[in-house]
Design a protein around this motif. Structure first.
Motif, PDB file in Angstrom:
ATOM      1  N   VAL A 193      21.770 -15.255  -7.588  1.00  0.00           N
ATOM      2  CA  VAL A 193      21.389 -15.444  -8.915  1.00  0.00           C
ATOM      3  C   VAL A 193      19.684 -16.108  -8.135  1.00  0.00           C
ATOM      4  CG1 VAL A 193      19.907 -17.055 -10.641  1.00  0.00           C
ATOM      5  CG2 VAL A 193      22.546 -16.222 -10.564  1.00  0.00           C
ATOM      6  N   MET A 194      18.252 -15.338  -9.126  1.00  0.00           N
ATOM      7  CA  MET A 194      17.070 -15.091  -8.511  1.00  0.00           C
ATOM      8  C   MET A 194      16.541 -16.471  -9.350  1.00  0.00           C
ATOM      9  SD  MET A 194      15.798 -12.832  -6.475  1.00  0.00           S
ATOM     10  CE  MET A 194      16.058 -11.065  -8.011  1.00  0.00           C
ATOM     11  N   LEU A 195      16.353 -17.361  -9.463  1.00  0.00           N
ATOM     12  CA  LEU A 195      15.788 -18.791 -10.835  1.00  0.00           C
ATOM     13  C   LEU A 195      14.035 -18.934 -10.800  1.00  0.00           C
ATOM     14  CD1 LEU A 195      16.489 -20.648 -13.241  1.00  0.00           C
ATOM     15  CD2 LEU A 195      17.699 -22.168 -11.654  1.00  0.00           C
ATOM     16  N   VAL A 196      13.729 -18.645 -11.502  1.00  0.00           N
ATOM     17  CA  VAL A 196      12.060 -18.593 -11.564  1.00  0.00           C
ATOM     18  C   VAL A 196      12.242 -19.828 -13.280  1.00  0.00           C
ATOM     19  CG1 VAL A 196      11.421 -17.183 -10.187  1.00  0.00           C
ATOM     20  CG2 VAL A 196      11.513 -16.834 -13.321  1.00  0.00           C
ATOM     21  N   GLY A 197      11.126 -20.015 -13.749  1.00  0.00           N
ATOM     22  CA  GLY A 197      10.399 -20.981 -15.202  1.00  0.00           C
ATOM     23  C   GLY A 197       9.886 -19.813 -15.536  1.00  0.00           C
ATOM     24  N   THR A 198       9.571 -20.740 -16.902  1.00  0.00           N
ATOM     25  CA  THR A 198       8.993 -19.547 -17.444  1.00  0.00           C
ATOM     26  C   THR A 198       7.192 -19.387 -17.179  1.00  0.00           C
ATOM     27  OG1 THR A 198       8.990 -21.217 -19.156  1.00  0.00           O
ATOM     28  CG2 THR A 198       9.840 -19.708 -19.379  1.00  0.00           C
ATOM     29  N   ASN A 199       6.767 -20.481 -16.867  1.00  0.00           N
ATOM     30  CA  ASN A 199       5.168 -20.220 -16.340  1.00  0.00           C
ATOM     31  C   ASN A 199       5.233 -19.435 -15.187  1.00  0.00           C
ATOM     32  OD1 ASN A 199       2.592 -22.029 -16.626  1.00  0.00           O
ATOM     33  ND2 ASN A 199       3.240 -21.448 -14.490  1.00  0.00           N
ATOM     34  N   THR A 200       6.059 -19.207 -14.680  1.00  0.00           N
ATOM     35  CA  THR A 200       6.295 -18.516 -13.717  1.00  0.00           C
ATOM     36  C   THR A 200       5.947 -16.829 -14.181  1.00  0.00           C
ATOM     37  OG1 THR A 200       7.066 -19.359 -12.002  1.00  0.00           O
ATOM     38  CG2 THR A 200       6.860 -17.281 -11.742  1.00  0.00           C
ATOM     39  N   ILE A 201       6.595 -16.400 -14.993  1.00  0.00           N
ATOM     40  CA  ILE A 201       6.516 -15.647 -15.423  1.00  0.00           C
ATOM     41  C   ILE A 201       5.350 -15.537 -16.770  1.00  0.00           C
ATOM     42  CG2 ILE A 201       8.056 -13.592 -17.660  1.00  0.00           C
ATOM     43  CD1 ILE A 201       9.696 -14.018 -14.669  1.00  0.00           C
ATOM     44  N   MET A 223      21.495 -11.085 -10.694  1.00  0.00           N
ATOM     45  CA  MET A 223      20.662 -11.497 -11.728  1.00  0.00           C
ATOM     46  C   MET A 223      19.274 -12.518 -11.813  1.00  0.00           C
ATOM     47  SD  MET A 223      22.532 -14.444 -14.581  1.00  0.00           S
ATOM     48  CE  MET A 223      24.102 -13.290 -15.091  1.00  0.00           C
ATOM     49  N   ARG A 224      17.972 -12.441 -12.848  1.00  0.00           N
ATOM     50  CA  ARG A 224      17.250 -12.970 -12.255  1.00  0.00           C
ATOM     51  C   ARG A 224      16.901 -13.733 -13.914  1.00  0.00           C
ATOM     52  NH1 ARG A 224      13.763  -6.751 -13.265  1.00  0.00           N
ATOM     53  NH2 ARG A 224      15.270  -6.854 -15.204  1.00  0.00           N
ATOM     54  N   VAL A 225      17.373 -15.024 -13.521  1.00  0.00           N
ATOM     55  CA  VAL A 225      17.104 -16.119 -14.856  1.00  0.00           C
ATOM     56  C   VAL A 225      16.151 -16.714 -15.244  1.00  0.00           C
ATOM     57  CG1 VAL A 225      18.323 -18.438 -15.179  1.00  0.00           C
ATOM     58  CG2 VAL A 225      20.002 -16.354 -14.156  1.00  0.00           C
ATOM     59  N   VAL A 226      16.040 -16.693 -15.833  1.00  0.00           N
ATOM     60  CA  VAL A 226      14.139 -17.529 -16.441  1.00  0.00           C
ATOM     61  C   VAL A 226      14.520 -19.064 -17.415  1.00  0.00           C
ATOM     62  CG1 VAL A 226      12.593 -17.460 -17.917  1.00  0.00           C
ATOM     63  CG2 VAL A 226      13.127 -15.364 -16.542  1.00  0.00           C
ATOM     64  N   MET A 227      14.913 -20.044 -16.313  1.00  0.00           N
ATOM     65  CA  MET A 227      14.379 -21.053 -17.405  1.00  0.00           C
ATOM     66  C   MET A 227      13.682 -21.810 -17.926  1.00  0.00           C
ATOM     67  SD  MET A 227      15.178 -24.052 -14.435  1.00  0.00           S
ATOM     68  CE  MET A 227      15.317 -26.159 -16.064  1.00  0.00           C
ATOM     69  N   GLY A 228      13.743 -22.027 -19.540  1.00  0.00           N
ATOM     70  CA  GLY A 228      12.081 -23.110 -20.132  1.00  0.00           C
ATOM     71  C   GLY A 228      12.549 -22.801 -21.096  1.00  0.00           C
ATOM     72  N   HIS A 247      17.963 -15.655 -19.892  1.00  0.00           N
ATOM     73  CA  HIS A 247      16.371 -16.537 -20.487  1.00  0.00           C
ATOM     74  C   HIS A 247      17.398 -17.320 -20.600  1.00  0.00           C
ATOM     75  CE1 HIS A 247      12.615 -18.096 -22.668  1.00  0.00           C
ATOM     76  NE2 HIS A 247      12.915 -18.535 -21.896  1.00  0.00           N
ATOM     77  N   LEU A 248      17.510 -18.921 -20.450  1.00  0.00           N
ATOM     78  CA  LEU A 248      18.007 -19.973 -20.648  1.00  0.00           C
ATOM     79  C   LEU A 248      17.206 -20.922 -20.814  1.00  0.00           C
ATOM     80  CD1 LEU A 248      20.507 -20.725 -17.727  1.00  0.00           C
ATOM     81  CD2 LEU A 248      21.291 -19.504 -19.697  1.00  0.00           C
ATOM     82  N   ARG A 249      16.930 -21.401 -22.081  1.00  0.00           N
ATOM     83  CA  ARG A 249      15.875 -22.432 -22.874  1.00  0.00           C
ATOM     84  C   ARG A 249      16.143 -23.860 -22.518  1.00  0.00           C
ATOM     85  NH1 ARG A 249      12.605 -19.616 -26.010  1.00  0.00           N
ATOM     86  NH2 ARG A 249      13.050 -17.206 -26.285  1.00  0.00           N
ATOM     87  N   THR A 250      16.230 -24.149 -21.796  1.00  0.00           N
ATOM     88  CA  THR A 250      16.134 -25.905 -21.531  1.00  0.00           C
ATOM     89  C   THR A 250      14.990 -25.924 -19.818  1.00  0.00           C
ATOM     90  OG1 THR A 250      17.634 -27.427 -20.471  1.00  0.00           O
ATOM     91  CG2 THR A 250      18.291 -24.575 -19.700  1.00  0.00           C
ATOM     92  N   ARG A 251      15.208 -27.263 -20.241  1.00  0.00           N
ATOM     93  CA  ARG A 251      14.449 -27.486 -18.667  1.00  0.00           C
ATOM     94  C   ARG A 251      15.362 -28.588 -17.735  1.00  0.00           C
ATOM     95  NH1 ARG A 251       9.100 -29.590 -22.059  1.00  0.00           N
ATOM     96  NH2 ARG A 251       8.399 -27.834 -22.706  1.00  0.00           N
ATOM     97  N   ASP A 252      16.393 -28.395 -18.176  1.00  0.00           N
ATOM     98  CA  ASP A 252      17.434 -29.323 -17.863  1.00  0.00           C
ATOM     99  C   ASP A 252      18.317 -28.931 -16.220  1.00  0.00           C
ATOM    100  OD1 ASP A 252      19.814 -31.147 -16.923  1.00  0.00           O
ATOM    101  OD2 ASP A 252      20.676 -31.006 -18.462  1.00  0.00           O
ATOM    102  N   PRO A 253      18.165 -28.900 -14.826  1.00  0.00           N
ATOM    103  CA  PRO A 253      18.278 -27.981 -14.325  1.00  0.00           C
ATOM    104  C   PRO A 253      20.321 -28.649 -14.062  1.00  0.00           C
ATOM    105  CG  PRO A 253      16.472 -29.361 -13.424  1.00  0.00           C
ATOM    106  CD  PRO A 253      16.941 -29.955 -14.868  1.00  0.00           C
ATOM    107  N   HIS A 254      20.520 -29.575 -14.344  1.00  0.00           N
ATOM    108  CA  HIS A 254      21.861 -29.518 -14.475  1.00  0.00           C
ATOM    109  C   HIS A 254      22.705 -28.781 -15.609  1.00  0.00           C
ATOM    110  CE1 HIS A 254      22.498 -33.401 -11.953  1.00  0.00           C
ATOM    111  NE2 HIS A 254      21.233 -33.728 -12.469  1.00  0.00           N
ATOM    112  N   ALA A 255      22.128 -28.345 -16.948  1.00  0.00           N
ATOM    113  CA  ALA A 255      22.223 -27.228 -17.660  1.00  0.00           C
ATOM    114  C   ALA A 255      22.093 -26.392 -17.379  1.00  0.00           C
ATOM    115  CB  ALA A 255      21.756 -27.537 -18.650  1.00  0.00           C
ATOM    116  N   VAL A 256      21.547 -25.979 -16.623  1.00  0.00           N
ATOM    117  CA  VAL A 256      21.249 -24.243 -15.736  1.00  0.00           C
ATOM    118  C   VAL A 256      22.468 -24.509 -15.094  1.00  0.00           C
ATOM    119  CG1 VAL A 256      19.828 -22.641 -14.896  1.00  0.00           C
ATOM    120  CG2 VAL A 256      18.589 -24.309 -15.909  1.00  0.00           C
TER     121      VAL A 256
END
Length: 346
Positions: A193-201, A223-228, A247-256
């Motif tokens: 997994v490569m993980l970034v936030g929505t602002n980076t995208i 897998m490319r994962v965007v959280m936010g 795209h995981l629509r959460t800001r919670d790292p635990h949930a991701v």
């Protein structure tokens, strides 16, 4: 625990097989197996080539045929007791008439463990613990995920000597040199997994793929994962067909991490900006840090990590350096790579 010289040698060979570079990463661990005659000579060997393919023990048994009867199986992971895409290896060993099984690492997976117990009940001599630490190292992320019920997290960032990841105008290409960028692709390829936030995208529009030294994509792509919670334009490059994107629509790292664990993901390469990095650091969910430090000063600009709520040096989060490497010493952009783990006292 008593192991023969031949079993020690066979386990070292099995570890080499398990670490075969061509094996793609996936939800299953890397496993190698060697079958021995009573005189210690090798009958056959095998290894697991990825999800859906025969497990290492079955691969070796197929190569051995009838010669497997009465043999000793030396395997890097306790034979599984689980029926998934393939049948349980413990039952395959019993059916083949294997006399003894020596394994390195016990299988802690709740769906696959219990193979050694099943072997013993069937009258097969079973003994574990040979080269256990070496086996755990080969499957570092898989072992961590099984033990902690979440993926292992590596946080990677590039910074100047004064801790800036971008200049005051937002420009960040390139803080680190060419050798460091190639090294980053090497590390990306070790994760799923490569993980970034929505602002980076939204701001940088990265492709987030793994590429070789000629900038060509590798056959396997994490897998490319965007959280936010922010909506993103579908025209962003991360939503192209170069690799799978979530795209995981959460800001919670635990949930991701919980979501990714359920999806069978074991190693997250965290490449987001300072806000995302700060969230994971504050949550205690960074297991390894890879920092590329460039010999330059910016004086101002974006920091590598956001506010951690630390107001005094006594509260500083400390890390233990596990590796230091100078990259690109022959070009005009040398970079120092520091690999670190959180200190236990932090």
């Amino acid at each position: 625990m008593t192991f023969s010289t031949a079993e020690h040698e066979a386990m070292r060979r099995a570890l080499t097989l398990a670490a075969t570079p061509a094996v793609p990463l996936g939800p299953n661990p890397r496993v190698g197996c060697v079958l021995l005659h009573d005189d210690g000579t090798t009958i056959a060997e095998g290894y697991h080539r990825g999800a859906g393919s025969p497990h290492a023990e079955v691969d070796a048994l197929a190569a051995a045929g009838e010669w497997a009867r009465g043999a000793t199986a030396v395997v890097t992971l306790e034979p599984c007791n689980h029926t998934g895409r393939t049948g349980p290896c413990s039952q395959a060993l019993i059916a083949a008439g294997v006399r003894r099984v020596v394994y390195a690492q016990a299988d802690a997976s709740p769906v696959a463990r219990g193979g050694a117990e099943g072997l013993t009940r069937a009258g097969v001599d079973s003994e574990g613990g040979l080269c256990e630490q070496e086996a755990r190292a080969i499957n570092r992320a898989w072992t961590f995920a099984v033990d902690h019920r979440r993926p292992f997290v590596t946080w990677k960032f590039a910074t100047t000597l004064d801790g800036r990841s971008a200049a005051a105008d937002g420009t960040s290409r390139w803080v680190s040199g060419l050798a460091a960028r190639r090294d980053t692709h090497r590390l990306r390829a070790l994760c799923d997994v490569m993980l970034v936030g929505t602002n980076t995208i939204a701001v940088d529009d990265p492709l987030l793929t793994v590429r070789d030294d000629h900038d060509q994509p590798l056959p396997y792509q994490p897998m490319r994962v965007v959280m936010g919670e922010r909506d993103l334009e579908r025209a962003r490059r991360v939503f192209g067909d170069a690799a799978e994107t979530l795209h995981l629509r959460t800001r919670d790292p635990h949930a991701v991490l919980a979501d990714l664990f359920v999806r069978g993901r074991q190693h997250v390469f965290l490449e987001g900006g300072p806000t995302l990095a700060g969230a994971f650091v504050q949550a205690g969910l960074v297991d390894e840090v890879v920092a590329y430090v460039a010999p330059m000063l910016l004086g101002s600009g974006r920091g590598a990590v956001g506010d951690l709520g630390i107001t005094t040096i006594a509260e500083a989060l400390r890390f233990t350096i596990t590796d230091v490497a100078l990259l690109g010493s022959g070009d005009s952009d040398p970079t120092v790579r520091l690999t670190m783990t959180p200190s236990k006292e932090s």
